[in-house]
Motif scaffolding. Structure first.
Motif, PDB file in Angstrom:
ATOM      1  N   HIS A 170       0.823  -1.212   0.000  1.00  0.00           N
ATOM      2  CA  HIS A 170       0.000   0.000   0.000  1.00  0.00           C
ATOM      3  C   HIS A 170       0.855   1.259   0.000  1.00  0.00           C
ATOM      4  CE1 HIS A 170      -3.795   2.106   0.461  1.00  0.00           C
ATOM      5  NE2 HIS A 170      -3.271   2.830   1.438  1.00  0.00           N
ATOM      6  N   GLY A 171       2.074   1.133   0.543  1.00  0.00           N
ATOM      7  CA  GLY A 171       2.974   2.285   0.550  1.00  0.00           C
ATOM      8  C   GLY A 171       3.345   2.720  -0.858  1.00  0.00           C
ATOM      9  N   LEU A 172       3.484   1.748  -1.786  1.00  0.00           N
ATOM     10  CA  LEU A 172       3.790   2.097  -3.177  1.00  0.00           C
ATOM     11  C   LEU A 172       2.643   2.867  -3.819  1.00  0.00           C
ATOM     12  CD1 LEU A 172       5.437  -1.233  -4.451  1.00  0.00           C
ATOM     13  CD2 LEU A 172       6.582   0.935  -3.941  1.00  0.00           C
ATOM     14  N   ILE A 173       1.433   2.450  -3.507  1.00  0.00           N
ATOM     15  CA  ILE A 173       0.272   3.156  -4.053  1.00  0.00           C
ATOM     16  C   ILE A 173       0.220   4.585  -3.522  1.00  0.00           C
ATOM     17  CG2 ILE A 173      -2.259   3.175  -4.154  1.00  0.00           C
ATOM     18  CD1 ILE A 173      -2.188   0.132  -4.028  1.00  0.00           C
ATOM     19  N   GLU A 174       0.465   4.738  -2.233  1.00  0.00           N
ATOM     20  CA  GLU A 174       0.463   6.076  -1.645  1.00  0.00           C
ATOM     21  C   GLU A 174       1.583   6.936  -2.226  1.00  0.00           C
ATOM     22  OE1 GLU A 174      -1.774   7.481   0.293  1.00  0.00           O
ATOM     23  OE2 GLU A 174      -2.919   5.616   0.105  1.00  0.00           O
ATOM     24  N   MET A 175       2.738   6.316  -2.486  1.00  0.00           N
ATOM     25  CA  MET A 175       3.842   7.058  -3.081  1.00  0.00           C
ATOM     26  C   MET A 175       3.467   7.513  -4.492  1.00  0.00           C
ATOM     27  SD  MET A 175       7.773   5.828  -3.741  1.00  0.00           S
ATOM     28  CE  MET A 175       7.269   4.646  -4.997  1.00  0.00           C
ATOM     29  N   GLY A 176       2.793   6.640  -5.235  1.00  0.00           N
ATOM     30  CA  GLY A 176       2.350   7.014  -6.573  1.00  0.00           C
ATOM     31  C   GLY A 176       1.388   8.174  -6.544  1.00  0.00           C
ATOM     32  N   ARG A 177       0.483   8.154  -5.599  1.00  0.00           N
ATOM     33  CA  ARG A 177      -0.467   9.267  -5.471  1.00  0.00           C
ATOM     34  C   ARG A 177       0.240  10.555  -5.080  1.00  0.00           C
ATOM     35  NH1 ARG A 177      -5.017   5.628  -2.323  1.00  0.00           N
ATOM     36  NH2 ARG A 177      -6.052   4.824  -4.221  1.00  0.00           N
ATOM     37  N   THR A 178       1.298  10.425  -4.255  1.00  0.00           N
ATOM     38  CA  THR A 178       2.082  11.604  -3.878  1.00  0.00           C
ATOM     39  C   THR A 178       2.706  12.268  -5.096  1.00  0.00           C
ATOM     40  OG1 THR A 178       2.585  10.606  -1.731  1.00  0.00           O
ATOM     41  CG2 THR A 178       4.006  12.414  -2.472  1.00  0.00           C
ATOM     42  N   TYR A 179       3.098  11.421  -6.083  1.00  0.00           N
ATOM     43  CA  TYR A 179       3.683  11.945  -7.326  1.00  0.00           C
ATOM     44  C   TYR A 179       2.622  12.340  -8.357  1.00  0.00           C
ATOM     45  CZ  TYR A 179       8.459  10.814  -5.947  1.00  0.00           C
ATOM     46  OH  TYR A 179       9.674  10.774  -5.311  1.00  0.00           O
ATOM     47  N   GLY A 180       1.368  12.339  -7.934  1.00  0.00           N
ATOM     48  CA  GLY A 180       0.311  12.818  -8.814  1.00  0.00           C
ATOM     49  C   GLY A 180      -0.340  11.767  -9.686  1.00  0.00           C
ATOM     50  N   LEU A 181      -0.058  10.479  -9.440  1.00  0.00           N
ATOM     51  CA  LEU A 181      -0.675   9.423 -10.238  1.00  0.00           C
ATOM     52  C   LEU A 181      -2.078   9.138  -9.728  1.00  0.00           C
ATOM     53  CD1 LEU A 181       2.312   6.922 -10.564  1.00  0.00           C
ATOM     54  CD2 LEU A 181       1.536   8.589 -12.243  1.00  0.00           C
ATOM     55  N   GLN A 182      -3.021   9.125 -10.630  1.00  0.00           N
ATOM     56  CA  GLN A 182      -4.407   8.841 -10.280  1.00  0.00           C
ATOM     57  C   GLN A 182      -5.039   7.990 -11.388  1.00  0.00           C
ATOM     58  OE1 GLN A 182      -5.948   9.658  -7.430  1.00  0.00           O
ATOM     59  NE2 GLN A 182      -4.265  10.897  -6.615  1.00  0.00           N
ATOM     60  N   GLY A 183      -6.065   7.233 -11.023  1.00  0.00           N
ATOM     61  CA  GLY A 183      -6.851   6.515 -12.014  1.00  0.00           C
ATOM     62  C   GLY A 183      -6.034   5.567 -12.866  1.00  0.00           C
ATOM     63  N   LEU A 184      -6.169   5.728 -14.188  1.00  0.00           N
ATOM     64  CA  LEU A 184      -5.510   4.827 -15.132  1.00  0.00           C
ATOM     65  C   LEU A 184      -3.989   4.914 -15.030  1.00  0.00           C
ATOM     66  CD1 LEU A 184      -5.898   2.794 -17.410  1.00  0.00           C
ATOM     67  CD2 LEU A 184      -5.927   4.707 -19.028  1.00  0.00           C
ATOM     68  N   ALA A 185      -3.460   6.091 -14.791  1.00  0.00           N
ATOM     69  CA  ALA A 185      -2.007   6.256 -14.679  1.00  0.00           C
ATOM     70  C   ALA A 185      -1.466   5.489 -13.475  1.00  0.00           C
ATOM     71  CB  ALA A 185      -1.652   7.738 -14.563  1.00  0.00           C
ATOM     72  N   LEU A 186      -2.197   5.515 -12.360  1.00  0.00           N
ATOM     73  CA  LEU A 186      -1.791   4.776 -11.172  1.00  0.00           C
ATOM     74  C   LEU A 186      -1.857   3.275 -11.428  1.00  0.00           C
ATOM     75  CD1 LEU A 186      -1.024   4.905  -8.136  1.00  0.00           C
ATOM     76  CD2 LEU A 186      -3.471   4.773  -7.633  1.00  0.00           C
ATOM     77  N   PHE A 187      -2.900   2.848 -12.115  1.00  0.00           N
ATOM     78  CA  PHE A 187      -3.046   1.423 -12.426  1.00  0.00           C
ATOM     79  C   PHE A 187      -1.922   0.953 -13.351  1.00  0.00           C
ATOM     80  CE2 PHE A 187      -4.587  -1.900 -15.303  1.00  0.00           C
ATOM     81  CZ  PHE A 187      -4.956  -2.868 -14.390  1.00  0.00           C
ATOM     82  N   ARG A 188      -1.625   1.737 -14.374  1.00  0.00           N
ATOM     83  CA  ARG A 188      -0.611   1.356 -15.355  1.00  0.00           C
ATOM     84  C   ARG A 188       0.796   1.363 -14.767  1.00  0.00           C
ATOM     85  NH1 ARG A 188      -1.851   4.860 -18.852  1.00  0.00           N
ATOM     86  NH2 ARG A 188      -0.248   6.385 -18.358  1.00  0.00           N
ATOM     87  N   SER A 189       1.091   2.282 -13.869  1.00  0.00           N
ATOM     88  CA  SER A 189       2.456   2.453 -13.366  1.00  0.00           C
ATOM     89  C   SER A 189       2.744   1.671 -12.086  1.00  0.00           C
ATOM     90  CB  SER A 189       2.738   3.938 -13.118  1.00  0.00           C
ATOM     91  OG  SER A 189       2.576   4.688 -14.294  1.00  0.00           O
ATOM     92  N   ILE A 190       1.742   1.451 -11.251  1.00  0.00           N
ATOM     93  CA  ILE A 190       1.965   0.832  -9.942  1.00  0.00           C
ATOM     94  C   ILE A 190       1.214  -0.491  -9.791  1.00  0.00           C
ATOM     95  CG2 ILE A 190       1.767   1.110  -7.447  1.00  0.00           C
ATOM     96  CD1 ILE A 190       3.771   3.020  -8.637  1.00  0.00           C
ATOM     97  N   ILE A 191      -0.088  -0.461  -9.995  1.00  0.00           N
ATOM     98  CA  ILE A 191      -0.921  -1.620  -9.659  1.00  0.00           C
ATOM     99  C   ILE A 191      -0.680  -2.788 -10.621  1.00  0.00           C
ATOM    100  CG2 ILE A 191      -3.297  -2.448  -9.419  1.00  0.00           C
ATOM    101  CD1 ILE A 191      -4.064   0.390  -8.527  1.00  0.00           C
ATOM    102  N   PHE A 192      -0.747  -2.522 -11.919  1.00  0.00           N
ATOM    103  CA  PHE A 192      -0.596  -3.608 -12.880  1.00  0.00           C
ATOM    104  C   PHE A 192       0.795  -4.241 -12.832  1.00  0.00           C
ATOM    105  CE2 PHE A 192       0.349  -5.210 -17.180  1.00  0.00           C
ATOM    106  CZ  PHE A 192      -0.616  -6.205 -17.253  1.00  0.00           C
ATOM    107  N   PRO A 193       1.895  -3.452 -12.822  1.00  0.00           N
ATOM    108  CA  PRO A 193       3.221  -4.097 -12.711  1.00  0.00           C
ATOM    109  C   PRO A 193       3.379  -4.899 -11.424  1.00  0.00           C
ATOM    110  CG  PRO A 193       3.437  -1.834 -13.458  1.00  0.00           C
ATOM    111  CD  PRO A 193       2.016  -1.999 -13.035  1.00  0.00           C
ATOM    112  N   GLY A 194       2.813  -4.386 -10.324  1.00  0.00           N
ATOM    113  CA  GLY A 194       2.931  -5.100  -9.052  1.00  0.00           C
ATOM    114  C   GLY A 194       2.173  -6.418  -9.046  1.00  0.00           C
TER     115      GLY A 194
END
Length: 265
Positions: free
Chosen positions: A157-181
């Motif tokens: 969950h820390g990776l997801i929060e870090m992604g949101r800190t860098y401005g990732l939301q929605g599809l960008a968060l899924f593509r960069s953090i959730i799907f690779p993980g």
């Protein structure tokens, strides 16, 4: 050729030889026992007889037709079932409301052995393509669903929060953090479901079919052509091995960042 390249080539060659050592030795022992007539050809034909039967089917053009029919229905069912399982896993992994609504129902359906539905499916679809595709789709959907859902839930969950800190939301968060993980678990589900795909196809084709490898086997059994029956089993095994090899190549290609899937391992 550099020393490093030569070492990698040698390592890869040894790895391939080790992978095929047991199958090759088994076939050699099988041929020897058959040649010595310690195994009756009416019970188990020799590999040479099986190859000869396969060559006869290649010459008359039937073998590739049977393989093409089976492969087509297998991967159509895989695409449908895998797509549904993946989509449901994404929804239930990301949306708590969706999980509460559907996960319990999915788990209840999953506990039903899908091959036990064959009599019902024959009544619904007959012995045409739809029933076999439906069975394959049902069989492969659940491994992909469970492994994809597990992969999403296992992401730190820390990776997801870090992604949101860098401005990732929605599809960008899924593509960069959730799907690779989740990808390692998704590919485990893919390999598992490929095995179930061929098992389901074998059973469905041998019970009710008018084309494909299973039909070839059952038709040969009627005339006691054991060499063709054994050939059918070997073709299924080789198609399963090829599918698994393709999945392993996907792992090596897509998961080079993962320490367990780097090239050369």
């Amino acid at each position: 050729m550099s020393q490093t390249t030569s070492y990698k080539w040698l390592t890869r060659t040894c790895s391939i030889l080790l992978e095929w050592a047991i199958p090759v030795l088994t076939v050699a022992l099988w041929q020897w026992l058959g040649s010595m007539e310690w195994i009756s050809s009416r019970i188990l034909p020799t590999p040479a007889a099986v190859v000869q039967a396969g060559w006869s089917l290649v010459e008359n053009g039937q073998l590739f037709t049977y393989i093409g029919d089976s492969t087509q229905r297998a991967f159509i069912g895989f695409a449908i079932g895998g797509g549904i399982g993946f989509a449901l896993a994404i929804l239930n992994g990301l949306l708590p409301l969706s999980e509460k609504l559907t996960d319990s129902s999915i788990q209840m359906i999953r506990t039903i052995p899908h091959l036990s539905l064959i009599p019902l499916i024959i009544a619904w679809f007959g012995i045409g393509e739809q029933g076999k595709v439906f069975l394959v789709a049902l069989g492969v959907a659940f491994p992909i669903y469970l492994n994809t859902l597990h992969g999403i839930r296992s992401i730190d969950h820390g990776l997801i929060e870090m992604g949101r800190t860098y401005g990732l939301q929605g599809l960008a968060l899924f593509r960069s953090i959730i799907f690779p993980g989740a990808l390692p678990s998704i590919l485990v589900g893919l390999r598992f479901s490929l095995g179930i795909m061929w098992i389901t196809l074998i059973v469905s084709e041998t019970i009710s079919s008018d084309s494909g490898i299973g039909y070839m086997a059952m038709n040969a059994r009627e005339f006691f052509q054991m060499d063709v029956v054994v050939l059918s089993i070997i073709i299924y095994a080789l198609l399963g091995k090829l599918s698994d090899w393709m999945a392993k190549q996907m792992e090596r290609s897509w998961l080079q960042w993962h320490p367990h899937f780097r090239k050369g391992k």
